[in-house]
Design a protein around this motif. Structure first.
Motif, PDB file in Angstrom:
ATOM      1  N   THR A   5       7.375  -1.892 -28.338  1.00 49.97           N
ATOM      2  CA  THR A   5       7.888  -0.541 -28.085  1.00 49.97           C
ATOM      3  C   THR A   5       8.552   0.111 -29.292  1.00 49.97           C
ATOM      4  O   THR A   5       9.037   1.235 -29.182  1.00 49.97           O
ATOM      5  N   SER A   6       8.581  -0.573 -30.440  1.00 52.20           N
ATOM      6  CA  SER A   6       9.274   0.003 -31.589  1.00 52.20           C
ATOM      7  C   SER A   6       8.343   0.299 -32.769  1.00 52.20           C
ATOM      8  O   SER A   6       8.478   1.343 -33.405  1.00 52.20           O
ATOM      9  N   HIS A   7       7.404  -0.599 -33.087  1.00 51.68           N
ATOM     10  CA  HIS A   7       6.520  -0.361 -34.219  1.00 51.68           C
ATOM     11  C   HIS A   7       5.601   0.830 -33.920  1.00 51.68           C
ATOM     12  O   HIS A   7       5.114   0.976 -32.797  1.00 51.68           O
ATOM     13  N   PRO A   8       5.366   1.698 -34.919  1.00 50.60           N
ATOM     14  CA  PRO A   8       4.515   2.873 -34.678  1.00 50.60           C
ATOM     15  C   PRO A   8       3.132   2.554 -34.139  1.00 50.60           C
ATOM     16  O   PRO A   8       2.543   3.359 -33.414  1.00 50.60           O
ATOM     17  N   HIS A   9       2.606   1.361 -34.473  1.00 47.72           N
ATOM     18  CA  HIS A   9       1.269   1.007 -34.008  1.00 47.72           C
ATOM     19  C   HIS A   9       1.268   0.286 -32.661  1.00 47.72           C
ATOM     20  O   HIS A   9       0.194   0.040 -32.092  1.00 47.72           O
ATOM     21  N   GLY A  10       2.446  -0.073 -32.164  1.00 47.59           N
ATOM     22  CA  GLY A  10       2.517  -0.631 -30.819  1.00 47.59           C
ATOM     23  C   GLY A  10       1.942   0.364 -29.830  1.00 47.59           C
ATOM     24  O   GLY A  10       2.170   1.569 -29.933  1.00 47.59           O
ATOM     25  N   THR A  11       1.180  -0.122 -28.854  1.00 49.85           N
ATOM     26  CA  THR A  11       0.384   0.770 -28.007  1.00 49.85           C
ATOM     27  C   THR A  11       0.605   0.503 -26.527  1.00 49.85           C
ATOM     28  O   THR A  11       0.644  -0.661 -26.091  1.00 49.85           O
ATOM     29  N   SER A  12       0.742   1.588 -25.768  1.00 47.31           N
ATOM     30  CA  SER A  12       0.737   1.510 -24.305  1.00 47.31           C
ATOM     31  C   SER A  12      -0.717   1.598 -23.853  1.00 47.31           C
ATOM     32  O   SER A  12      -1.414   2.564 -24.170  1.00 47.31           O
ATOM     33  N   PHE A  13      -1.183   0.576 -23.129  1.00 50.30           N
ATOM     34  CA  PHE A  13      -2.573   0.518 -22.693  1.00 50.30           C
ATOM     35  C   PHE A  13      -2.686   0.810 -21.202  1.00 50.30           C
ATOM     36  O   PHE A  13      -1.849   0.388 -20.400  1.00 50.30           O
ATOM     37  N   PHE A  14      -3.762   1.506 -20.848  1.00 53.36           N
ATOM     38  CA  PHE A  14      -4.078   1.811 -19.457  1.00 53.36           C
ATOM     39  C   PHE A  14      -5.556   1.508 -19.256  1.00 53.36           C
ATOM     40  O   PHE A  14      -6.381   1.807 -20.121  1.00 53.36           O
ATOM     41  N   LEU A  15      -5.895   0.907 -18.109  1.00 50.75           N
ATOM     42  CA  LEU A  15      -7.268   0.454 -17.864  1.00 50.75           C
ATOM     43  C   LEU A  15      -7.880   1.143 -16.663  1.00 50.75           C
ATOM     44  O   LEU A  15      -7.188   1.496 -15.702  1.00 50.75           O
ATOM     45  N   SER A  16      -9.193   1.308 -16.709  1.00 50.10           N
ATOM     46  CA  SER A  16      -9.973   1.641 -15.522  1.00 50.10           C
ATOM     47  C   SER A  16     -10.950   0.502 -15.295  1.00 50.10           C
ATOM     48  O   SER A  16     -11.362  -0.174 -16.249  1.00 50.10           O
ATOM     49  N   GLU A  17     -11.304   0.260 -14.053  1.00 54.43           N
ATOM     50  CA  GLU A  17     -12.162  -0.869 -13.716  1.00 54.43           C
ATOM     51  C   GLU A  17     -13.244  -0.446 -12.737  1.00 54.43           C
ATOM     52  O   GLU A  17     -13.084   0.508 -11.967  1.00 54.43           O
ATOM     53  N   ASP A  18     -14.349  -1.190 -12.770  1.00 55.24           N
ATOM     54  CA  ASP A  18     -15.405  -1.022 -11.791  1.00 55.24           C
ATOM     55  C   ASP A  18     -15.686  -2.374 -11.153  1.00 55.24           C
ATOM     56  O   ASP A  18     -14.884  -3.310 -11.298  1.00 55.24           O
ATOM     57  N   SER A  19     -16.800  -2.512 -10.463  1.00 51.64           N
ATOM     58  CA  SER A  19     -17.094  -3.759  -9.753  1.00 51.64           C
ATOM     59  C   SER A  19     -17.326  -4.936 -10.701  1.00 51.64           C
ATOM     60  O   SER A  19     -17.199  -6.093 -10.296  1.00 51.64           O
ATOM     61  N   VAL A  20     -17.630  -4.654 -11.954  1.00 54.98           N
ATOM     62  CA  VAL A  20     -17.903  -5.707 -12.929  1.00 54.98           C
ATOM     63  C   VAL A  20     -16.634  -6.143 -13.657  1.00 54.98           C
ATOM     64  O   VAL A  20     -16.455  -7.318 -13.970  1.00 54.98           O
ATOM     65  N   GLY A  21     -15.740  -5.198 -13.882  1.00 53.79           N
ATOM     66  CA  GLY A  21     -14.514  -5.496 -14.633  1.00 53.79           C
ATOM     67  C   GLY A  21     -14.003  -4.252 -15.313  1.00 53.79           C
ATOM     68  O   GLY A  21     -14.115  -3.146 -14.772  1.00 53.79           O
ATOM     69  N   VAL A  22     -13.431  -4.414 -16.499  1.00 54.17           N
ATOM     70  CA  VAL A  22     -12.888  -3.278 -17.246  1.00 54.17           C
ATOM     71  C   VAL A  22     -14.018  -2.327 -17.620  1.00 54.17           C
ATOM     72  O   VAL A  22     -15.051  -2.737 -18.165  1.00 54.17           O
ATOM     73  N   SER A  23     -13.814  -1.040 -17.340  1.00 54.50           N
ATOM     74  CA  SER A  23     -14.818  -0.033 -17.684  1.00 54.50           C
ATOM     75  C   SER A  23     -14.260   1.013 -18.644  1.00 54.50           C
ATOM     76  O   SER A  23     -15.007   1.864 -19.128  1.00 54.50           O
ATOM     77  N   GLY A  24     -12.961   0.956 -18.906  1.00 52.21           N
ATOM     78  CA  GLY A  24     -12.365   1.915 -19.822  1.00 52.21           C
ATOM     79  C   GLY A  24     -10.991   1.452 -20.266  1.00 52.21           C
ATOM     80  O   GLY A  24     -10.250   0.839 -19.481  1.00 52.21           O
ATOM     81  N   VAL A  25     -10.659   1.717 -21.519  1.00 51.68           N
ATOM     82  CA  VAL A  25      -9.340   1.406 -22.063  1.00 51.68           C
ATOM     83  C   VAL A  25      -8.788   2.677 -22.687  1.00 51.68           C
ATOM     84  O   VAL A  25      -9.462   3.328 -23.504  1.00 51.68           O
ATOM     85  N   PHE A  26      -7.574   3.032 -22.307  1.00 53.91           N
ATOM     86  CA  PHE A  26      -6.913   4.224 -22.811  1.00 53.91           C
ATOM     87  C   PHE A  26      -5.604   3.795 -23.462  1.00 53.91           C
ATOM     88  O   PHE A  26      -4.913   2.917 -22.940  1.00 53.91           O
ATOM     89  N   GLY A  27      -5.248   4.409 -24.597  1.00 53.77           N
ATOM     90  CA  GLY A  27      -4.038   3.987 -25.281  1.00 53.77           C
ATOM     91  C   GLY A  27      -3.290   5.133 -25.919  1.00 53.77           C
ATOM     92  O   GLY A  27      -3.870   6.159 -26.284  1.00 53.77           O
ATOM     93  N   LEU A  28      -1.981   4.949 -26.058  1.00 56.35           N
ATOM     94  CA  LEU A  28      -1.125   5.873 -26.798  1.00 56.35           C
ATOM     95  C   LEU A  28      -0.153   5.043 -27.606  1.00 56.35           C
ATOM     96  O   LEU A  28       0.596   4.232 -27.061  1.00 56.35           O
TER      97      LEU A  28
END
Length: 274
Positions: free
Chosen positions: A27-50
């Motif tokens: 939560t402190s380094h500028p490159h540290g990232t908050s990740f959010f996922l979307s999933e489908d029946s197979v598994g992860v289908s999308g990764v979103f980050g800030l």
């Protein structure tokens, strides 16, 4: 998450590199990232980050409008400075965040390249790691680089970001200076590294020294060092201009698509756009 991102390796380098270096809780380094996922029946289908520094990233080729809106809602109240990634995904994400119209400091689709380092067309390179005596020069080089690439407007004094990058470069393994007859003439850097892939960035030759192949030699030397010291087998990069693209093609890079760079004119807080 990384398995999914690896299946879209050329356009997931910042996401993968940040995940590998900082995990999901930094939560402190500028490159540290908050990740959010979307999933489908197979598994992860999308990764979103800030990132903590305010940069959006995504790898979500099948995401629908509702998923982009959900990401925008999740980061409501956070400050955004820009986004990089697959052009269509950048467009969809910025629209969901209410940022489609910017205003932008830079908005460009740049050619994306890939190279198997074993196929590198080699160029002799006298490279070295930056040392303390390079700080003033690097401050000037990074400032000029920011102007050349459209990341910042022209200025007579080194920018704060250029000074920070120059300080971080001293003794760092990710950046090299090329010398000719003992004089620094160019630089090149790795801005993301994960598994056996490195992403090249920060390639710069000062005015008056361009057109002599120095940038190619700096990149070639950096890639050879990364292959020997870190086991790098592949490289990706995106080219800011035609001259740079020709230099990379001369090294053996092959174009594999496009990569959008969208930098806002000013940091902007995300509101509720659902």
């Amino acid at each position: 998450m990384d398995e999914f991102l690896a299946s879209h390796a050329a356009t997931s380098m910042f996401l993968r590199s940040n995940l590998a270096a900082y995990g999901t809780d930094e939560t402190s380094h500028p490159h540290g990232t908050s990740f959010f996922l979307s999933e489908d029946s197979v598994g992860v289908s999308g990764v979103f980050g800030l990132t903590n520094g305010g940069y959006l990233m995504a790898q979500a080729p099948a995401a629908q409008q509702a998923e982009w809106a959900g990401f925008a809602q999740a980061i409501s109240g956070r400050t955004v400075r820009g986004m990089t990634g697959v052009p269509a995904q950048v467009q969809a994400c910025l629209a969901a965040c209410g940022l489609a119209q910017g205003p932008f400091q830079l908005l460009a689709d740049e050619p994306l390249y890939h190279l198997n380092i074993a196929d590198l067309v080699d160029h002799p390179a006298d490279i070295r790691t930056p040392h303390a005596g390079d700080v003033t020069m690097l401050e000037q080089w990074f400032t000029a680089y920011e102007t050349d690439t459209g990341m910042a407007p022209p200025t007579d004094a080194p920018t704060d970001s250029a000074c920070a990058r120059a300080a971080a470069a001293i003794g760092a393994a990710h950046i090299v200076i090329l010398e000719d007859a003992g004089q620094p003439v160019a630089m090149a850097a790795i801005n993301a590294h994960v598994a056996d892939i490195v992403q090249i960035g920060g390639v710069f030759t000062p005015d008056g020294l361009r057109g002599r192949g120095y940038a190619r030699r700096a990149v070639a030397g950096l890639l050879r060092r990364a292959a020997i010291q870190d086991g790098a087998a592949q490289s990706v990069l995106f080219a800011n201009n035609t001259a740079a693209a020709h230099a990379y093609e001369a090294l053996g890079y092959q174009r594999v698509g496009d990569y959008r760079v969208a930098l806002l004119a000013a940091p902007t807080e995300i509101g509720d756009h659902t």
